[in-house]
Scaffold this motif. Structure first.
Motif, PDB file in Angstrom:
ATOM      1  N   GLU A 194      -9.042  15.125 -19.094  1.00 55.14           N
ATOM      2  CA  GLU A 194      -9.860  16.107 -19.080  1.00 55.14           C
ATOM      3  C   GLU A 194     -11.338  15.856 -19.769  1.00 55.14           C
ATOM      4  O   GLU A 194     -11.275  15.259 -20.824  1.00 55.14           O
ATOM      5  CB  GLU A 194      -9.259  17.453 -19.834  1.00 55.14           C
ATOM      6  CG  GLU A 194     -10.014  18.634 -19.886  1.00 55.14           C
ATOM      7  CD  GLU A 194      -9.410  19.762 -20.451  1.00 55.14           C
ATOM      8  OE1 GLU A 194      -9.990  20.993 -20.434  1.00 55.14           O
ATOM      9  OE2 GLU A 194      -8.272  19.454 -21.323  1.00 55.14           O
ATOM     10  N   LEU A 195     -12.178  16.006 -19.172  1.00 50.80           N
ATOM     11  CA  LEU A 195     -13.799  16.273 -19.841  1.00 50.80           C
ATOM     12  C   LEU A 195     -14.244  17.375 -20.224  1.00 50.80           C
ATOM     13  O   LEU A 195     -14.045  18.459 -19.633  1.00 50.80           O
ATOM     14  CB  LEU A 195     -14.667  15.234 -18.753  1.00 50.80           C
ATOM     15  CG  LEU A 195     -14.320  13.932 -18.482  1.00 50.80           C
ATOM     16  CD1 LEU A 195     -15.430  13.586 -17.360  1.00 50.80           C
ATOM     17  CD2 LEU A 195     -14.298  12.923 -19.417  1.00 50.80           C
ATOM     18  N   ARG A 196     -14.934  17.543 -21.246  1.00 55.39           N
ATOM     19  CA  ARG A 196     -15.481  18.726 -21.896  1.00 55.39           C
ATOM     20  C   ARG A 196     -16.862  18.520 -22.226  1.00 55.39           C
ATOM     21  O   ARG A 196     -17.446  17.516 -22.559  1.00 55.39           O
ATOM     22  CB  ARG A 196     -14.665  19.210 -23.320  1.00 55.39           C
ATOM     23  CG  ARG A 196     -15.594  20.454 -23.750  1.00 55.39           C
ATOM     24  CD  ARG A 196     -14.846  21.076 -24.984  1.00 55.39           C
ATOM     25  NE  ARG A 196     -13.404  21.593 -24.218  1.00 55.39           N
ATOM     26  CZ  ARG A 196     -12.409  21.941 -25.055  1.00 55.39           C
ATOM     27  NH1 ARG A 196     -12.419  21.513 -26.394  1.00 55.39           N
ATOM     28  NH2 ARG A 196     -11.402  22.249 -24.503  1.00 55.39           N
ATOM     29  N   PHE A 197     -17.697  19.312 -21.614  1.00 57.61           N
ATOM     30  CA  PHE A 197     -19.141  19.611 -21.420  1.00 57.61           C
ATOM     31  C   PHE A 197     -19.654  20.638 -22.584  1.00 57.61           C
ATOM     32  O   PHE A 197     -19.337  21.737 -22.538  1.00 57.61           O
ATOM     33  CB  PHE A 197     -19.629  19.676 -20.042  1.00 57.61           C
ATOM     34  CG  PHE A 197     -19.203  18.602 -18.945  1.00 57.61           C
ATOM     35  CD1 PHE A 197     -19.755  17.439 -18.893  1.00 57.61           C
ATOM     36  CD2 PHE A 197     -17.992  19.046 -18.640  1.00 57.61           C
ATOM     37  CE1 PHE A 197     -19.345  16.742 -18.087  1.00 57.61           C
ATOM     38  CE2 PHE A 197     -17.300  18.138 -17.696  1.00 57.61           C
ATOM     39  CZ  PHE A 197     -18.036  16.910 -17.289  1.00 57.61           C
ATOM     40  N   ILE A 198     -20.426  20.034 -23.674  1.00 59.96           N
ATOM     41  CA  ILE A 198     -20.909  20.983 -24.515  1.00 59.96           C
ATOM     42  C   ILE A 198     -22.323  20.923 -24.666  1.00 59.96           C
ATOM     43  O   ILE A 198     -23.159  19.708 -24.869  1.00 59.96           O
ATOM     44  CB  ILE A 198     -20.232  20.779 -26.014  1.00 59.96           C
ATOM     45  CG1 ILE A 198     -18.692  20.667 -26.008  1.00 59.96           C
ATOM     46  CG2 ILE A 198     -20.881  21.435 -26.943  1.00 59.96           C
ATOM     47  CD1 ILE A 198     -18.005  20.041 -26.881  1.00 59.96           C
TER      48      ILE A 198
END
Length: 87
Positions: free
Chosen positions: A64-68
């Protein structure tokens, strides 16, 4: 709240090792978003988008990639073997 439009061009081969995942992030109007943190939740590897909204990070399918980005909603997506346009 702003919606982040993510076009993620996923490039994978048949190997079991982590592969480079690259793509770009834009806002609703199609403008590139620089300085977005891209975070692989399993490996804790980090990357960020450049001035053109482009990024590259190591990831495998089912990670899973998270973008912030400050002022925007956080956005997470699972990696798969296909190319996607996330919105």
């Amino acid at each position: 709240m702003w919606r982040v439009l993510l076009l993620c061009l996923l490039l994978f081969s048949c190997f079991l090792f982590s592969q480079k995942v690259s793509g770009f992030i834009t806002d609703e109007e199609g403008n590139p978003l620089p300085a977005v943190l891209v975070f692989n939740l399993r490996t804790e590897q980090k990357s960020s988008t450049n001035l053109a909204g482009e990024f590259t990070i190591d990831a495998k399918p089912n990670e899973e990639l998270r973008f912030i980005r400050s002022g925007f909603e956080r956005f997470s997506k699972m990696i798969s073997n296909q190319d996607y346009n996330y919105s």
